[in-house]
Each structure stands twice: as structure tokens, then as C-alpha cells.
Design a protein around this motif. Structure first.
Motif, PDB file in Angstrom:
ATOM      1  N   LEU A 153     -28.848  26.624  45.739  1.00  4.58           N
ATOM      2  CA  LEU A 153     -29.868  26.785  44.690  1.00  4.58           C
ATOM      3  C   LEU A 153     -31.006  27.673  45.158  1.00  4.58           C
ATOM      4  O   LEU A 153     -31.514  28.513  44.399  1.00  4.58           O
ATOM      5  CB  LEU A 153     -30.399  25.415  44.252  1.00  4.58           C
ATOM      6  N   GLN A 154     -31.426  27.498  46.414  1.00  8.03           N
ATOM      7  CA  GLN A 154     -32.493  28.347  46.946  1.00  8.03           C
ATOM      8  C   GLN A 154     -32.046  29.807  47.022  1.00  8.03           C
ATOM      9  O   GLN A 154     -32.809  30.727  46.711  1.00  8.03           O
ATOM     10  CB  GLN A 154     -32.943  27.840  48.320  1.00  8.03           C
ATOM     11  N   GLU A 155     -30.795  30.033  47.435  1.00  6.08           N
ATOM     12  CA  GLU A 155     -30.269  31.401  47.488  1.00  6.08           C
ATOM     13  C   GLU A 155     -30.188  31.996  46.088  1.00  6.08           C
ATOM     14  O   GLU A 155     -30.520  33.172  45.876  1.00  6.08           O
ATOM     15  CB  GLU A 155     -28.889  31.414  48.149  1.00  6.08           C
ATOM     16  N   LEU A 156     -29.743  31.193  45.125  1.00  8.23           N
ATOM     17  CA  LEU A 156     -29.691  31.679  43.741  1.00  8.23           C
ATOM     18  C   LEU A 156     -31.083  32.022  43.218  1.00  8.23           C
ATOM     19  O   LEU A 156     -31.274  33.012  42.504  1.00  8.23           O
ATOM     20  CB  LEU A 156     -29.024  30.646  42.835  1.00  8.23           C
ATOM     21  N   LYS A 157     -32.056  31.214  43.582  1.00  6.82           N
ATOM     22  CA  LYS A 157     -33.428  31.457  43.141  1.00  6.82           C
ATOM     23  C   LYS A 157     -33.938  32.762  43.743  1.00  6.82           C
ATOM     24  O   LYS A 157     -34.561  33.577  43.054  1.00  6.82           O
ATOM     25  CB  LYS A 157     -34.323  30.283  43.544  1.00  6.82           C
ATOM     26  N   LYS A 158     -33.661  32.963  45.037  1.00 11.09           N
ATOM     27  CA  LYS A 158     -34.081  34.219  45.683  1.00 11.09           C
ATOM     28  C   LYS A 158     -33.391  35.413  45.032  1.00 11.09           C
ATOM     29  O   LYS A 158     -34.007  36.446  44.783  1.00 11.09           O
ATOM     30  CB  LYS A 158     -33.752  34.177  47.177  1.00 11.09           C
ATOM     31  N   ALA A 185     -32.233  35.593  41.995  1.00  9.23           N
ATOM     32  CA  ALA A 185     -32.795  35.779  40.651  1.00  9.23           C
ATOM     33  C   ALA A 185     -34.149  36.470  40.737  1.00  9.23           C
ATOM     34  O   ALA A 185     -34.458  37.359  39.929  1.00  9.23           O
ATOM     35  CB  ALA A 185     -32.928  34.444  39.946  1.00  9.23           C
ATOM     36  N   LEU A 186     -34.978  36.099  41.709  1.00  7.57           N
ATOM     37  CA  LEU A 186     -36.290  36.729  41.867  1.00  7.57           C
ATOM     38  C   LEU A 186     -36.139  38.195  42.262  1.00  7.57           C
ATOM     39  O   LEU A 186     -36.853  39.066  41.772  1.00  7.57           O
ATOM     40  CB  LEU A 186     -37.124  35.985  42.918  1.00  7.57           C
ATOM     41  N   ALA A 205     -41.660  38.105  37.749  1.00  3.89           N
ATOM     42  CA  ALA A 205     -40.975  36.836  38.081  1.00  3.89           C
ATOM     43  C   ALA A 205     -41.737  35.678  37.493  1.00  3.89           C
ATOM     44  O   ALA A 205     -42.950  35.655  37.497  1.00  3.89           O
ATOM     45  CB  ALA A 205     -40.866  36.687  39.574  1.00  3.89           C
TER      46      ALA A 205
END
Length: 144
Positions: free
Chosen positions: A125-130, A132-133, A143
Motif C-alpha cells: 500500500l505504501q508503494e502504491l501510494k508513492k 500514485a503520488l 497531490a
């Protein structure tokens, strides 16, 4: 027919010897109010019959020596039976404690597995958030 899994207690009861079952039955019988009541009734009847027969010809004259002998033998047997049953209860308690310990160890392993899966999911999830940002900044959108 469906195969129903037996509980630990049912498996243990099925593995008992005849002597162990007899000790349990006798312990449960001797440790009950019906036994106490019937025992007191027997002693009252014994004393009444002997006292009534004392006028003619008692088979166990006062102080009821034969009755005392029977009571002493019963006390000796009860003590041994209760010790056998107590020893078995200790063995059952130890086996149940070991079973509980084994269950707790397996549960701990499963919980640790779930925690590691949860950590992996949080990392994803953290990787996906990064990602996405990063992709939002590349496109030029602010963002959120």
C-alpha cells in the motif's frame, strides 16, 4: 455418514482401561449424596436390627465390632480408590495442559503469519501510494 472429529476428551475416554473406568465410576458413586444417604440408612438399619435383636440374640452386640470392621475396610478401600482417581485426574489435567500449550503454540504461529502478511500488505500500500503520488506529479496535478 459423515466423519465427525472426536474431541480430545472423547479420544481419552475411549483409551481408558476397565480398571480406570471402574475407578471413575466408584469415585463418582462414593462422592455423591445418594451414597451418603444410603450409607447412613444402612448403618441405622444395622444398629436398629442389632439393638432389637440384642434382647434375644444379636449377631453383632454393642459396640458393633463387626460393623466397625466393615467400616474400616470400606474406609481403606475408599482411600485407595480416591487416590487412584486423583492420580488419574492429575494425569488428565497434565495432558489437557499440554494440549492447551500445543494449541497456543500453533495459534501463535498462525498469528505471526497473519502479522507478516499484514506487514507485506502495508508495504504494498505504501508503494502504491508513492507510485500514485509520483504519477500525479508527473502529470502535473497536485497531490491530494
Amino acid at each position: 455418514m459423515t466423519d465427525q472429529q472426536n474431541t480430545w476428551h472423547e479420544k481419552h475416554k475411549a483409551s481408558l482401561t476397565k480398571g480406570q473406568r471402574a475407578a471413575d465410576v466408584m469415585r463418582n458413586g462414593m462422592g455423591s449424596w445418594p451414597f451418603v444417604g444410603s450409607f447412613i440408612g444402612f448403618m441405622i438399619i444395622w444398629a436398629a436390627i442389632n439393638s432389637w435383636a440384642l434382647a434375644t440374640r444379636a449377631w453383632d452386640p454393642y459396640p458393633y465390632i463387626l460393623l466397625n470392621l466393615l467400616l474400616s475396610m470400606l474406609a481403606g478401600l475408599q482411600g485407595a480408590i480416591l487416590l487412584i482417581a486423583a492420580k488419574r485426574q492429575d494425569a488428565i489435567a497434565a495432558a489437557m495442559a499440554q494440549h492447551d500449550f500445543d494449541t497456543n503454540i500453533r495459534a501463535k504461529e498462525e498469528i505471526e503469519l497473519l502479522i507478516s502478511i499484514n506487514r507485506e500488505q502495508l508495504e504494498i500500500l505504501q508503494e502504491l501510494k508513492k507510485t500514485a503520488l509520483t504519477s500525479a506529479n508527473v502529470v502535473g496535478r497536485p497531490a491530494s
